[in-house]
Write a protein that holds these residues in place. Structure first.
Motif, PDB file in Angstrom:
ATOM      1  N   ASP A 211     -11.597  -2.337  -0.773  1.00 54.02           N
ATOM      2  CA  ASP A 211     -11.031  -1.385  -0.377  1.00 54.02           C
ATOM      3  C   ASP A 211      -9.213  -1.967  -0.357  1.00 54.02           C
ATOM      4  OD1 ASP A 211     -10.123   0.392   1.644  1.00 54.02           O
ATOM      5  OD2 ASP A 211     -10.827  -0.844   3.213  1.00 54.02           O
ATOM      6  N   PHE A 212      -8.855  -1.093  -1.239  1.00 56.74           N
ATOM      7  CA  PHE A 212      -7.530  -1.048  -1.221  1.00 56.74           C
ATOM      8  C   PHE A 212      -6.447  -0.112  -0.269  1.00 56.74           C
ATOM      9  CE2 PHE A 212      -9.339  -2.964  -5.126  1.00 56.74           C
ATOM     10  CZ  PHE A 212      -8.702  -3.815  -5.633  1.00 56.74           C
ATOM     11  N   THR A 213      -7.117   0.391   1.049  1.00 55.93           N
ATOM     12  CA  THR A 213      -6.872   1.252   1.533  1.00 55.93           C
ATOM     13  C   THR A 213      -5.755   0.617   2.386  1.00 55.93           C
ATOM     14  OG1 THR A 213      -8.552   1.205   3.358  1.00 55.93           O
ATOM     15  CG2 THR A 213      -8.496   3.145   1.415  1.00 55.93           C
ATOM     16  N   SER A 214      -4.796   1.376   2.557  1.00 54.72           N
ATOM     17  CA  SER A 214      -4.301   0.956   3.641  1.00 54.72           C
ATOM     18  C   SER A 214      -3.580   2.769   5.247  1.00 54.72           C
ATOM     19  CB  SER A 214      -2.794   0.402   3.543  1.00 54.72           C
ATOM     20  OG  SER A 214      -1.817   1.542   2.960  1.00 54.72           O
ATOM     21  N   VAL A 215      -3.212   2.266   5.940  1.00 53.86           N
ATOM     22  CA  VAL A 215      -2.436   3.081   7.297  1.00 53.86           C
ATOM     23  C   VAL A 215      -3.821   3.283   7.868  1.00 53.86           C
ATOM     24  CG1 VAL A 215      -1.379   4.848   7.832  1.00 53.86           C
ATOM     25  CG2 VAL A 215      -0.283   3.450   5.662  1.00 53.86           C
TER      26      VAL A 215
END
Length: 396
Positions: free
Chosen positions: A20-24
């Motif tokens: 998982d390279f996601t943010s916010v």
């Protein structure tokens, strides 16, 4: 429907592994739903961490906002610009099923972590990108957070059109586009996992928050193409002695029930309200007449009487009241997690499965807390190897 009492529900995604390279918000919302169904999610963060880690509400240095979005995930904090880290991720990719990211288009390619590169290492990989405008088109590379997408999708102007006394679009802090984009990403990933079971091949998923928002405007999309009909009935809050109530008599039967509830059965023969078309043409008058009745009662009293007669209705409630709602408690809609600063409630997924658990997991990782364990287990890195990465400033 629930699982038989003598069996322990298993996790639907217990064998699914996610990088998982996601943010916010949009990406983390999607990956938390994957974790809620039992997927193993490794959150790859920058050395500074997901910016939501610093957003309120904060308690003892811990963000409940962050924990809400990232429960059930492990954290690996690293420098994605470093060739050494890129190579380690390349080595990990064949061991994982899903990659999910919500950088601006082109960023993952600059890291050497785009779909073309990673799918060559793992043809079964499902790779999901979430962005404001999608990966193609003239606006693809423009920065876009949910409020921008709300404006661009027509959502805000539609709402303005529905407000008779407003002169500008409403201010809002609710990020509908993020949640909707994340939910669509979650669903698309499930479909891709199912298809992979039949074909053996992974695929690329391109989620556009703009298109997710436009897809939500079902009636409005059609009314824009075929204008000229009378304005659709609008559902407005009706005042009570202590607040507001929503009343939605949408069907002919609902209208009959409403007239009985408020003590005006003669409305059924009133020329203004006799048919559905009549009621639509005089909708504001109908609601104003009902409000004369609700204004003389408390919200709870009005709801009780209307509900007893089968009229669709609901009180306007604060979030504090929602947290204590008996209906949500009966459904076990919330669960408690503890991020190290004390327990708090977060929502479970809004669906129940008879053969699988669907709930937030009570684990919120500190920034980079799982890096050593992940890299040692996945790639066999030694303490010396990990130390060298830290010395170089590439691993937290």
């Amino acid at each position: 429907m629930t699982a038989p009492a003598n069996t322990q529900p298993r996790d639907a995604l217990s064998d699914v592994r996610v990088l998982d390279f996601t943010s916010v918000m949009a990406g983390p919302f999607a990956s938390r739903m994957l974790a809620d169904l039992g997927a193993e999610v490794i959150k790859i963060e920058s050395l500074e961490g997901d910016q939501v880690r610093a957003r309120p509400p904060m308690r003892q240095g811990h963000s409940a906002y962050f924990g809400h979005l990232n429960a059930g995930k492990r954290s690996l904090a690293c420098n994605l610009k470093a060739p050494e880290i890129r190579d380690l991720i390349h080595r990990m990719v064949p061991r994982f099923d899903v990659v999910i990211e919500n950088f601006r288009p082109g960023v993952m390619a600059r890291f050497g972590l785009d779909y073309a590169t990673l799918s060559a290492l793992n043809p079964r990989l499902i790779y999901c990108s979430i962005s404001g405008y999608g990966q193609s088109g003239p606006k693809a590379h423009q920065p876009a957070y949910a409020p921008v997408i709300h404006a661009a999708s027509g959502f805000d102007m539609v709402n303005l059109h529905y407000q008779d006394d407003a002169t500008r679009p409403a201010t809002s802090g609710i990020f509908v586009g993020d949640v909707l984009g994340g939910t669509h990403a979650f669903g698309a990933i499930q479909a891709a996992l199912y298809q992979r079971e039949k074909t053996g091949q992974g695929q690329y998923i391109d989620v556009s928050m703009l298109e997710a928002m436009v897809g939500m405007l079902v009636y409005e999309t059609q009314a824009a193409q075929f204008p000229g009909d009378a304005r659709r009935p609008l559902y407005t809050p009706l005042r009570t002695t202590d607040g507001f109530i929503m009343v939605a008599p949408t069907s002919p039967r609902n209208f009959e029930q409403l007239t009985q509830a408020v003590g005006h059965p003669e409305w059924q023969q009133d020329p203004r309200f006799r048919t559905n078309a009549d009621r639509n043409a005089n909708w504001a008058t109908l609601l104003a007449s009902v409000e004369e009745w609700t204004c003389q009662r408390s919200s709870a009293e009005a709801e009780a009487i209307l509900a007893k007669h089968g009229v669709p209705c609901g009180l306007y409630r604060s979030m504090e009241e929602v947290l204590d709602d008996p209906q949500l408690a009966a459904r076990k809609a919330f669960t408690r997690i503890d991020d190290g600063a004390g327990p708090y409630r977060v929502p479970n997924p809004p669906f129940r499965m008879s053969g699988s658990q669907a709930k937030a997991r009570n684990h919120v990782s500190q920034l980079g807390a799982d890096g050593d364990a992940v890299l040692s287990a996945e790639l066999g890195l030694s303490a010396q190897d990990l130390g060298a990465l830290r010395t170089a400033g590439n691993l937290l």
